[in-house]
Write a protein that holds these residues in place. Structure first.
Motif, short mmCIF file in Angstrom:
data_model
loop_
_atom_site.label_atom_id
_atom_site.label_comp_id
_atom_site.label_asym_id
_atom_site.label_seq_id
_atom_site.Cartn_x
_atom_site.Cartn_y
_atom_site.Cartn_z
N GLY A 197 0.86 -1.18 0.00
CA GLY A 197 0.00 0.00 0.00
C GLY A 197 0.89 1.22 0.00
N LYS A 205 -7.39 7.13 3.37
CA LYS A 205 -6.79 6.10 2.50
C LYS A 205 -7.27 4.70 2.86
N SER A 276 -5.01 -0.59 -3.35
CA SER A 276 -5.38 0.79 -3.07
C SER A 276 -6.83 0.82 -2.59
N GLU A 281 -10.26 9.22 -4.92
CA GLU A 281 -8.97 9.66 -5.42
C GLU A 281 -9.19 10.69 -6.52
N TYR A 299 -7.88 -1.98 -6.77
CA TYR A 299 -8.22 -0.63 -6.34
C TYR A 299 -9.73 -0.48 -6.17
N CYS A 302 -9.97 4.83 -8.94
CA CYS A 302 -8.72 5.32 -9.54
C CYS A 302 -9.05 5.96 -10.88
#
Length: 376
Positions: A197, A205, A276, A281, A299, A302
């Motif tokens: 990560g 996060k 992720s 984001e 993810y 993203c």
């Protein structure tokens, strides 16, 4: 062209390191002003030959920073001012106007649907942002997703220009020797399956999701977190409570530009998959860097991947953000075994040289007083 970049701080963060990388490729003479915290990136910029000025701003109520900044702008003979991050964008635009500089460009690095730079968006923040935005000539969004958010906020479309973040793909080329060296330095067994990560260790996060997923995975699986931030102590406590303290490595902040075994490229080489779990984001730079390192990537959100055609996004899989979904997806990657570590197509799309060339078009239009062409 001579440009002054103004940024809130120069600690190790995505926007800060992106600025340093960009200045290596921009065909313009550039100085940098940091309002606060010079930090490691300031040292790197200085090593690159960039003049860095620390304004010494003590906080948001330090209104004396505005005339000090205006004096720097007037005295530098700059053709253009480029601001980065919320505080620098607000104070930098005002100071540029006081200094008589109209050619002002701002980059929006970290605007999500509900947060900006990790802080909740409020009507007051939005109003202040829009007030400052009107003092510039162009606002750069790091992804089409951010451009759409800015437009919904009320920023005129003709003032928004998309210039994605960029990377030096070759810097992340997989090196098996770096993998061995980094694992030994971090105390990771050669046979371990390492889930990485990368990012600021902040609540938004959601790296705790990876720890809870780890609890459901075999003993050979480890988690390697690269970054620093205020949430690290809580995450260490969570790892201890889950009985995982010996299976989680906190590597701290690492430079994206270092070729040594301590730099981010070497730590990416030490990983077997990048995860992720962040639900929001603005771009997803860590994901792109993972793809450049040839890693499979899991993810939640993203834009850097989602804004590409599906055929360009191979190697990245979107999962829901709960620990069970991550545990299942990580187990699939582990059981599939190793694959060739080649940079994937999505990474090549985000070349820093291409981003620098696009930004220069924005600079030229802003300096001439014309409106940059809207891109997507």
């Amino acid at each position: 062209m001579k440009a002054l970049h103004i940024i809130t701080g120069l600690g190790v963060g995505g926007a800060e390191q992106q600025l340093r990388l960009l200045l290596r490729h921009l065909p313009a003479a550039c100085d940098v002003v940091t309002l606060t915290n010079p930090g490691p990136v300031a040292e790197g910029l200085t090593a690159d030959g960039v003049r860095v000025i620390h304004l010494g701003m003590s906080g948001n109520r330090d209104v004396g920073a505005v005339p000090r900044l205006a004096k720097v702008i007037r005295g530098g003979g700059y053709d253009l001012v480029h601001t980065h991050l919320f505080r620098a964008c607000l104070y930098g635009r005002i100071a540029a106007r006081l200094a008589g500089t109209r050619a002002v460009v701002a980059t929006e690095h970290s605007l999500g649907d509900a947060q900006m730079e990790g802080r909740p968006l409020t009507p007051g923040v939005r109003a202040l942002y829009l007030t400052g935005e009107r003092l510039g000539r162009a606002t750069v969004a790091v992804s089409p997703s951010v451009a759409e958010r800015l437009s919904r906020w009320g920023v005129p479309r003709q003032r928004i220009h998309v210039v994605p973040n960029g990377i030096e793909v070759e810097r992340f080329r997989f090196d098996p020797r770096a993998r061995v060296a980094a694992r030994r330095q971090l105390g990771l067994p050669d046979e371990a399956f390492v889930v990485g990560g990368v990012g600021r260790i902040v609540e938004g996060k959601r790296f705790d999701v990876l720890l809870h997923a780890l609890a459901a995975l075999p003993q050979d699986v480890r988690v390697l977190l690269v970054g620093g931030g205020p949430d690290e102590d809580r995450l260490r406590m969570t790892a201890a409570q889950l009985g995982l303290a010996d299976r989680v490595v906190f590597a701290g902040e690492r430079s994206h530009l270092s070729a040594e075994s301590t730099g981010l490229p070497a730590l990416l080489a030490a990983m077997d998959v990048l995860a992720s779990p962040s639900p929001e984001e603005a771009f997803g730079l860590a994901v792109v860097e993972g793809l450049a390192a040839g890693l499979p990537v899991l993810y939640v959100r993203c834009p850097a991947v989602e804004d590409l055609p599906p055929q360009a996004a191979t190697g990245a899989e979107r999962v829901t953000g709960d620990p069970d979904s991550f545990a299942r997806a990580l187990l699939r990657v582990r059981d599939a075994g190793p694959r060739p570590r080649l940079a994937l197509q999505a990474a090549h799309h985000y070349s820093i040289t291409r981003s620098a060339a696009q930004l220069m078009h924005v600079y030229e239009a802003a300096a001439s007083g014309s409106t940059p062409r809207v891109s997507s």
